[in-house]
Design a protein around this motif. Sequence first.
Motif, PDB file in Angstrom:
ATOM      1  N   PRO A   1      -2.636   3.781  14.351  1.00  0.00           N
ATOM      2  CA  PRO A   1      -3.848   2.956  14.340  1.00  0.00           C
ATOM      3  C   PRO A   1      -4.159   2.362  12.964  1.00  0.00           C
ATOM      4  N   PHE A   2      -3.857   3.105  11.893  1.00  0.00           N
ATOM      5  CA  PHE A   2      -4.081   2.578  10.536  1.00  0.00           C
ATOM      6  C   PHE A   2      -3.288   1.301  10.318  1.00  0.00           C
ATOM      7  N   ARG A   3      -2.068   1.284  10.831  1.00  0.00           N
ATOM      8  CA  ARG A   3      -1.233   0.102  10.592  1.00  0.00           C
ATOM      9  C   ARG A   3      -1.791  -1.109  11.312  1.00  0.00           C
ATOM     10  N   GLU A   4      -2.483  -0.872  12.425  1.00  0.00           N
ATOM     11  CA  GLU A   4      -3.215  -1.974  13.064  1.00  0.00           C
ATOM     12  C   GLU A   4      -4.402  -2.360  12.170  1.00  0.00           C
TER      13      GLU A   4
ATOM     14  N   ASP B   1      11.866   1.758   8.964  1.00  0.00           N
ATOM     15  CA  ASP B   1      10.707   2.654   8.982  1.00  0.00           C
ATOM     16  C   ASP B   1      10.539   3.245   7.585  1.00  0.00           C
ATOM     17  N   ARG B   2       9.654   4.241   7.456  1.00  0.00           N
ATOM     18  CA  ARG B   2       9.360   4.767   6.123  1.00  0.00           C
ATOM     19  C   ARG B   2      10.067   6.100   5.842  1.00  0.00           C
ATOM     20  N   ARG B   3      11.083   6.402   6.659  1.00  0.00           N
ATOM     21  CA  ARG B   3      11.688   7.737   6.521  1.00  0.00           C
ATOM     22  C   ARG B   3      12.489   7.938   5.259  1.00  0.00           C
TER      23      ARG B   3
ATOM     24  N   ILE C   1      -2.188  16.663   1.303  1.00  0.00           N
ATOM     25  CA  ILE C   1      -1.273  16.849   2.419  1.00  0.00           C
ATOM     26  C   ILE C   1      -1.746  15.919   3.531  1.00  0.00           C
ATOM     27  N   LYS C   2      -0.811  15.227   4.118  1.00  0.00           N
ATOM     28  CA  LYS C   2      -1.165  14.181   5.081  1.00  0.00           C
ATOM     29  C   LYS C   2      -0.047  14.014   6.086  1.00  0.00           C
ATOM     30  N   PRO C   3      -0.292  13.953   7.400  1.00  0.00           N
ATOM     31  CA  PRO C   3      -1.580  14.153   8.066  1.00  0.00           C
ATOM     32  C   PRO C   3      -2.109  15.584   7.906  1.00  0.00           C
TER      33      PRO C   3
ATOM     34  N   PRO D   1      -2.093   7.438  -5.310  1.00  0.00           N
ATOM     35  CA  PRO D   1      -0.810   6.847  -4.901  1.00  0.00           C
ATOM     36  C   PRO D   1      -0.317   7.424  -3.577  1.00  0.00           C
ATOM     37  N   SER D   2      -0.073   6.535  -2.616  1.00  0.00           N
ATOM     38  CA  SER D   2       0.299   6.983  -1.266  1.00  0.00           C
ATOM     39  C   SER D   2       1.675   6.463  -0.860  1.00  0.00           C
ATOM     40  N   ASP D   3       2.469   6.089  -1.849  1.00  0.00           N
ATOM     41  CA  ASP D   3       3.752   5.434  -1.614  1.00  0.00           C
ATOM     42  C   ASP D   3       4.917   6.395  -1.458  1.00  0.00           C
TER      43      ASP D   3
ATOM     44  N   TYR E   1      11.362   7.291   2.343  1.00  0.00           N
ATOM     45  CA  TYR E   1      10.479   7.708   1.244  1.00  0.00           C
ATOM     46  C   TYR E   1       9.431   8.732   1.669  1.00  0.00           C
ATOM     47  N   GLN E   2       8.905   8.647   2.890  1.00  0.00           N
ATOM     48  CA  GLN E   2       7.955   9.679   3.324  1.00  0.00           C
ATOM     49  C   GLN E   2       8.726  10.895   3.836  1.00  0.00           C
ATOM     50  N   MET E   3       8.058  12.037   3.890  1.00  0.00           N
ATOM     51  CA  MET E   3       8.757  13.293   4.179  1.00  0.00           C
ATOM     52  C   MET E   3       9.085  13.475   5.656  1.00  0.00           C
TER      53      MET E   3
ATOM     54  N   THR F   1     -11.672  11.834   6.042  1.00  0.00           N
ATOM     55  CA  THR F   1     -11.756  11.732   7.498  1.00  0.00           C
ATOM     56  C   THR F   1     -12.642  10.574   7.935  1.00  0.00           C
ATOM     57  N   TYR F   2     -12.208   9.899   9.004  1.00  0.00           N
ATOM     58  CA  TYR F   2     -13.008   8.819   9.594  1.00  0.00           C
ATOM     59  C   TYR F   2     -14.243   9.367  10.303  1.00  0.00           C
ATOM     60  N   PHE F   3     -14.325  10.684  10.433  1.00  0.00           N
ATOM     61  CA  PHE F   3     -15.514  11.309  11.011  1.00  0.00           C
ATOM     62  C   PHE F   3     -16.589  11.572   9.949  1.00  0.00           C
TER      63      PHE F   3
ATOM     64  N   LEU G   1      -3.572   3.699  -3.566  1.00  0.00           N
ATOM     65  CA  LEU G   1      -2.642   2.888  -4.349  1.00  0.00           C
ATOM     66  C   LEU G   1      -1.304   2.810  -3.626  1.00  0.00           C
ATOM     67  N   CYS G   2      -1.065   1.670  -2.987  1.00  0.00           N
ATOM     68  CA  CYS G   2       0.196   1.480  -2.282  1.00  0.00           C
ATOM     69  C   CYS G   2       0.430  -0.013  -2.116  1.00  0.00           C
ATOM     70  N   ASN G   3       1.641  -0.382  -1.751  1.00  0.00           N
ATOM     71  CA  ASN G   3       1.954  -1.810  -1.627  1.00  0.00           C
ATOM     72  C   ASN G   3       2.024  -2.308  -0.196  1.00  0.00           C
ATOM     73  N   CYS G   4       2.022  -1.387   0.775  1.00  0.00           N
ATOM     74  CA  CYS G   4       2.381  -1.825   2.131  1.00  0.00           C
ATOM     75  C   CYS G   4       1.393  -2.821   2.732  1.00  0.00           C
ATOM     76  N   GLU G   5       0.127  -2.786   2.326  1.00  0.00           N
ATOM     77  CA  GLU G   5      -0.813  -3.778   2.860  1.00  0.00           C
ATOM     78  C   GLU G   5      -0.600  -5.148   2.210  1.00  0.00           C
TER      79      GLU G   5
ATOM     80  N   ALA H   1       2.439  15.462  -0.373  1.00  0.00           N
ATOM     81  CA  ALA H   1       3.226  15.772   0.817  1.00  0.00           C
ATOM     82  C   ALA H   1       2.751  14.851   1.926  1.00  0.00           C
ATOM     83  N   LYS H   2       3.315  13.651   1.900  1.00  0.00           N
ATOM     84  CA  LYS H   2       2.954  12.665   2.919  1.00  0.00           C
ATOM     85  C   LYS H   2       4.142  12.517   3.854  1.00  0.00           C
ATOM     86  N   TYR H   3       3.914  12.815   5.097  1.00  0.00           N
ATOM     87  CA  TYR H   3       4.998  12.831   6.078  1.00  0.00           C
ATOM     88  C   TYR H   3       5.179  11.475   6.754  1.00  0.00           C
TER      89      TYR H   3
ATOM     90  N   VAL I   1      -5.812  11.779   9.533  1.00  0.00           N
ATOM     91  CA  VAL I   1      -5.425  10.368   9.604  1.00  0.00           C
ATOM     92  C   VAL I   1      -5.899   9.661  10.878  1.00  0.00           C
ATOM     93  N   SER I   2      -5.640   8.356  10.874  1.00  0.00           N
ATOM     94  CA  SER I   2      -6.129   7.493  11.944  1.00  0.00           C
ATOM     95  C   SER I   2      -5.752   7.988  13.339  1.00  0.00           C
ATOM     96  N   GLY I   3      -4.491   8.368  13.533  1.00  0.00           N
ATOM     97  CA  GLY I   3      -4.052   8.783  14.874  1.00  0.00           C
ATOM     98  C   GLY I   3      -4.734  10.055  15.340  1.00  0.00           C
TER      99      GLY I   3
HETATM  100  C1  PBG Z   1      -0.488   3.400   2.810  1.00  0.00           C
HETATM  101  C2  PBG Z   1      -1.241   4.375   3.624  1.00  0.00           C
HETATM  102  C3  PBG Z   1      -1.090   4.691   4.986  1.00  0.00           C
HETATM  103  C4  PBG Z   1      -2.125   5.592   5.281  1.00  0.00           C
HETATM  104  C5  PBG Z   1      -2.823   5.807   4.109  1.00  0.00           C
HETATM  105  N1  PBG Z   1      -2.243   5.068   3.095  1.00  0.00           N
HETATM  106  C6  PBG Z   1      -0.164   4.183   6.009  1.00  0.00           C
HETATM  107  C7  PBG Z   1       1.275   4.463   5.973  1.00  0.00           C
HETATM  108  O1  PBG Z   1       1.807   5.154   5.098  1.00  0.00           O
HETATM  109  O2  PBG Z   1       1.944   3.927   6.844  1.00  0.00           O
HETATM  110  C8  PBG Z   1      -2.413   6.178   6.630  1.00  0.00           C
HETATM  111  C9  PBG Z   1      -3.841   6.499   6.882  1.00  0.00           C
HETATM  112  C10 PBG Z   1      -4.200   6.753   8.304  1.00  0.00           C
HETATM  113  O3  PBG Z   1      -3.353   6.743   9.223  1.00  0.00           O
HETATM  114  O4  PBG Z   1      -5.392   6.978   8.531  1.00  0.00           O
HETATM  115  N2  PBG Z   1       0.820   3.723   2.508  1.00  0.00           N
END
Ligand code: PBG
Length: 322
Positions: free
Chosen positions: A201-204, A214-216, A245-247, A162-164, A218-220, A310-312, A116-120, A192-194, A271-273
């Motif tokens: 890669p996710f943003r791609e 940038d997202r600093r 907790i992410k990443p 929620p990932s916002d 709101y993100q940690m 995980t993508y694995f 649940l987020c708006n960035c996409e 705890a989303k940093y 995460v993706s990276g």
């Molecule tokens: C949306 C969201 C992101 C990820 C999960 N939900 C991207 C971001 O916050 O920029 C990242 C997932 C990943 O890198 O695999 N806010």
Amino acid sequence: MNIRPRRLRRTPVVRSLVREHAVRVEALVMPMFVAARASDAGPISSMPGISRLTLEQAVAEARELFSLGLRSVLLFGIPDRKDAVASSNYDPNGIVQRAIAAIKQAIPEMYVIADLCNCEYTDHGHCGIVDERGEIDNDETVELLVRTAITYAQAGADVVAPSDMMDGRVEALRSSLDAHGFDGVAIMAYSAKYASAFYGPFREAAGSAPQFGDRRSYQMDPPNAREAMREIALDIEEGADVVMIKPALAYLDVVRMARDAFDVPIAVYNVSGEFSMLMAAIERGWLERDRSIDELLVSFVRAGADIIITYFAKEYARRASS
Ligand code: PBG
């Protein structure tokens, strides 16, 4: 004294007898990217083996994941339109809403988690509403999230995630879900989303890079660990069922601290990276594929995570079931 720890490492049998941790396939969550437009589907170049899927492909993929023993997916949408207020996100007929309904109909037992987020869904790529000063308005963003969450719940989501990183969103989500009769819908909070470089890669994949700044705000901040405990405590108080907790890889100390301090289930997001850097080394022949993946995944369990996103997941489940 003749203490010889090597005695218990002599054979595969004794090593497995004393093994402390294991990765359970049922504890893995596979992320999936579902695109509204067929022209947006296809491989993600920075994430070998991972694709954006059409709705039909997503249902087929979910069936395959289920047959391999996986029981949970995390859905991300690639909408066909973006605007300043993420209106394609709360559209009851939006891509995530349709994907939730289609997957639940095809495989009712699959546990469907909706990110649940708006960035996409915003044209500026930020996770919230941008005010006239160019800042992210917390409370207006929370209202949007609540509105979208109800449509996910109506579509049949088991969990909203929620990932916002807005303040107070878990409480707002819980009370609104309950008021709409969705007391059975769980909240898995990205507590705890940093503000991490490892989301590149996710943003791609999701086309969600911020168009300015940038997202600093709101993100940690990556150097902080105590602050993560505070965020987690707040989310639990507000009603989160699972905290995240992410990443994962660069934050295993935070996972351990959280495990020792809280009794709720803890999720980590590999995460993706983190996926891409390991895959890049594997593709170059610099790392052994199965062993490095296994070692990475078990480190999350050892640190104290209950749930691993995980993508694995698919590859691991396939290997475990063969
Ligand atoms: C949306 C969201 C992101 C990820 C999960 N939900 C991207 C971001 O916050 O920029 C990242 C997932 C990943 O890198 O695999 N806010």
